[in-house]
Scaffold this motif. Structure first.
Motif: not given
Length: 222
Positions: A66-69, A72-75, A89-92, A94-101
């Protein structure tokens, strides 16, 4: 059912062989630098910070992010505990997710991938990096690898949660551990931790002694 013979001696197991490996932040940084594949490096960093199982990280899809909030919501169906789980998604992370984006592909649903293909395994790259970083080696007698393994990321995360002051319940909700007994097993206490704990004990005793100094009362004379 019936058996044809009964063994004269039954060997009992000596107990479960529980690994106790973990990486301190500086050790993890050293290992991470030695992983040449950025895709694998991002996945390993995610596991170290989130405390998730390798399979959960490898199967993470963008539909669960959930990039708006920034959550990560694991079912439930993808969690070993069969319970849904949220991860901020905070700190490190968030940096990881931004690289993956930056390397996201429309033809691949996975957050962590190699050129659009799922990362089936990264153990070989992980162990090679560990050897170069001085965190593993090949046994001369057997030729087998000895050292930190990918699952040690999960143990390391639990240790980091505890040292950051998280309660057992809070840590379990982040990592997805099913029982508190398993979580505590992963809560590795190092010599430095013990020294720090004893320092706190001694400081407490010192303060108590100062606060409870007995002041003798003067006896009244008749």
């Amino acid at each position: 059912g019936d058996i044809s013979a009964i063994p004269a001696v039954v060997e009992l197991l000596q107990g479960e062989n529980v690994r106790k490996g973990f990486l301190a932040p500086a050790e993890f940084a050293a290992l991470s630098e030695k992983i040449p594949d950025q895709d694998v490096r991002d996945l390993v960093a995610f596991l170290y910070n989130a405390g998730w199982r390798s399979g959960e990280g490898k199967s993470l899809e963008w539909s669960e992010v959930d990039l708006d909030r920034n959550m990560i919501r694991l079912p439930a169906e993808k969690s070993k505990s069969k319970k849904p789980r949220n991860l901020p998604i905070i700190g490190a992370l968030l940096e990881i997710i931004q690289r993956r984006l930056a390397v996201r592909r429309l033809d691949c649903p996975y957050v962590f991938h190699r050129k659009g293909k799922p990362i089936a395994s990264f153990r070989k790259a992980f162990k090679a990096a560990a050897i170069v970083a001085g965190l593993g080696h090949l046994d001369e007698a057997t030729g087998k690898y000895v050292g930190v393994v990918p699952h040690d990321m999960r143990r390391s995360a639990v240790r980091n949660f505890r040292r950051a002051g998280l309660s057992e319940n809070e840590g379990m909700k982040l990592s997805g551990h099913e029982t508190d007994s398993i979580y505590r097993r992963y809560d590795i206490i190092s010599d430095d931790d013990l020294t720090e704990s004893m320092n706190r004990v001694q400081e407490h005793l010192k303060k108590e002694a100062e606060n409870r100094k007995v002041v003798p009362l003067k006896r009244e004379t008749a």
